[in-house]
Motif scaffolding. Sequence first.
Motif, short mmCIF file in Angstrom:
data_model
loop_
_atom_site.label_atom_id
_atom_site.label_comp_id
_atom_site.label_asym_id
_atom_site.label_seq_id
_atom_site.Cartn_x
_atom_site.Cartn_y
_atom_site.Cartn_z
N TRP A 42 1.43 -1.14 -0.35
CA TRP A 42 0.32 0.21 -0.09
C TRP A 42 0.94 1.08 -0.48
CZ3 TRP A 42 -1.71 -4.38 2.18
CH2 TRP A 42 -2.50 -4.73 2.15
N ALA A 43 0.47 2.54 -0.61
CA ALA A 43 1.23 3.34 -0.23
C ALA A 43 1.32 3.95 0.77
CB ALA A 43 0.29 4.64 -1.03
N ASN A 44 0.84 3.57 1.75
CA ASN A 44 1.29 4.33 3.56
C ASN A 44 2.62 2.92 3.72
OD1 ASN A 44 -0.03 1.69 4.12
ND2 ASN A 44 -0.65 2.15 5.92
N GLY A 45 2.73 2.68 2.80
CA GLY A 45 4.31 1.47 2.68
C GLY A 45 4.48 0.00 3.83
N ALA A 46 2.58 0.08 4.22
CA ALA A 46 2.22 -1.83 4.65
C ALA A 46 2.81 -2.48 2.99
CB ALA A 46 0.91 -1.12 4.83
N ASP A 47 3.01 -3.24 3.85
CA ASP A 47 2.38 -5.01 2.63
C ASP A 47 1.85 -6.08 4.00
OD1 ASP A 47 5.32 -5.12 3.95
OD2 ASP A 47 6.31 -5.85 2.30
N ILE A 48 2.02 -7.11 2.77
CA ILE A 48 1.21 -8.11 3.45
C ILE A 48 2.36 -9.64 3.36
CG2 ILE A 48 -0.72 -8.04 2.49
CD1 ILE A 48 -2.06 -9.05 5.20
N ALA A 49 2.99 -10.43 3.78
CA ALA A 49 3.04 -12.25 2.97
C ALA A 49 2.42 -12.87 2.22
CB ALA A 49 3.49 -12.82 4.19
N PRO A 50 2.71 -13.50 1.17
CA PRO A 50 2.09 -14.05 0.02
C PRO A 50 1.23 -15.19 0.70
CG PRO A 50 4.16 -13.59 -1.00
CD PRO A 50 3.70 -12.17 0.07
N GLU A 51 1.86 -15.43 1.45
CA GLU A 51 1.41 -16.92 2.25
C GLU A 51 0.33 -16.60 2.96
OE1 GLU A 51 5.51 -17.22 0.58
OE2 GLU A 51 4.29 -15.73 2.15
N TYR A 52 -0.01 -15.54 4.04
CA TYR A 52 -1.03 -14.62 4.13
C TYR A 52 -1.81 -14.74 3.37
CZ TYR A 52 -4.22 -12.45 7.63
OH TYR A 52 -4.67 -12.53 8.44
N LEU A 53 -2.15 -14.26 2.54
CA LEU A 53 -3.18 -14.41 1.56
C LEU A 53 -3.62 -15.59 1.15
CD1 LEU A 53 -1.71 -11.05 -0.36
CD2 LEU A 53 -3.29 -11.50 1.04
N TYR A 54 -2.45 -15.91 0.93
CA TYR A 54 -2.72 -17.52 0.76
C TYR A 54 -4.10 -18.22 1.37
CZ TYR A 54 -2.72 -21.88 -2.54
OH TYR A 54 -2.79 -22.82 -3.11
N GLU A 55 -3.28 -18.38 2.30
CA GLU A 55 -4.42 -19.06 3.59
C GLU A 55 -4.91 -18.65 3.90
OE1 GLU A 55 -0.84 -19.43 6.65
OE2 GLU A 55 0.74 -20.75 5.48
N HIS A 56 -5.17 -17.94 4.05
CA HIS A 56 -6.47 -16.73 4.65
C HIS A 56 -7.46 -16.29 3.23
CE1 HIS A 56 -3.58 -16.11 7.81
NE2 HIS A 56 -4.81 -16.31 8.25
N GLY A 57 -7.39 -16.59 2.32
CA GLY A 57 -8.03 -16.35 1.79
C GLY A 57 -9.00 -17.93 1.24
N VAL A 58 -10.20 -17.39 0.61
CA VAL A 58 -11.37 -18.45 0.13
C VAL A 58 -10.76 -18.59 -1.36
CG1 VAL A 58 -13.97 -18.62 -0.11
CG2 VAL A 58 -13.01 -18.06 1.47
N VAL A 59 -10.66 -19.90 -1.48
CA VAL A 59 -10.63 -20.46 -2.96
C VAL A 59 -11.65 -19.91 -3.87
CG1 VAL A 59 -10.44 -22.17 -4.54
CG2 VAL A 59 -9.24 -22.09 -2.81
N VAL A 60 -11.79 -18.91 -4.67
CA VAL A 60 -12.25 -18.97 -6.18
C VAL A 60 -12.26 -19.92 -7.57
CG1 VAL A 60 -12.97 -16.79 -7.75
CG2 VAL A 60 -12.40 -16.53 -5.33
N GLU A 61 -13.15 -20.29 -7.97
CA GLU A 61 -12.91 -21.38 -9.18
C GLU A 61 -13.09 -20.70 -10.20
OE1 GLU A 61 -12.06 -24.78 -8.66
OE2 GLU A 61 -12.67 -24.38 -7.02
#
Length: 85
Positions: free
Chosen positions: A66-85
């Motif tokens: 994000w523009a404020n300097g925050a970022d997030i690990a791709p692993e977090y996004l993957y593990e906490h995401g809901v699969v979309v077909e």
Amino acid sequence: MIATNEALILLVSSAEYEGGHTLLCTFNNGQKRRVDLSPLLHLPAYKALEDEKEFIRYGVDGTVFWANGADIAPEYLYEHGVVVE
């Protein structure tokens, strides 16, 4: 041919804003996952993102940042995401 056991390094290929604090992330393994990031907004690094105008100011460079300097690990996004077909 030489067989390798190299694990694929998980990266975010693209992210689409879906409203609120939700992104649809596409990963380099072909998977798509819908991720609601609102549970993180109480943390200091993500507090400014409570404002949707700030939340939508993101980019993708292997992960979401994000523009404020925050970022997030791709692993977090993957593990906490809901699969979309």
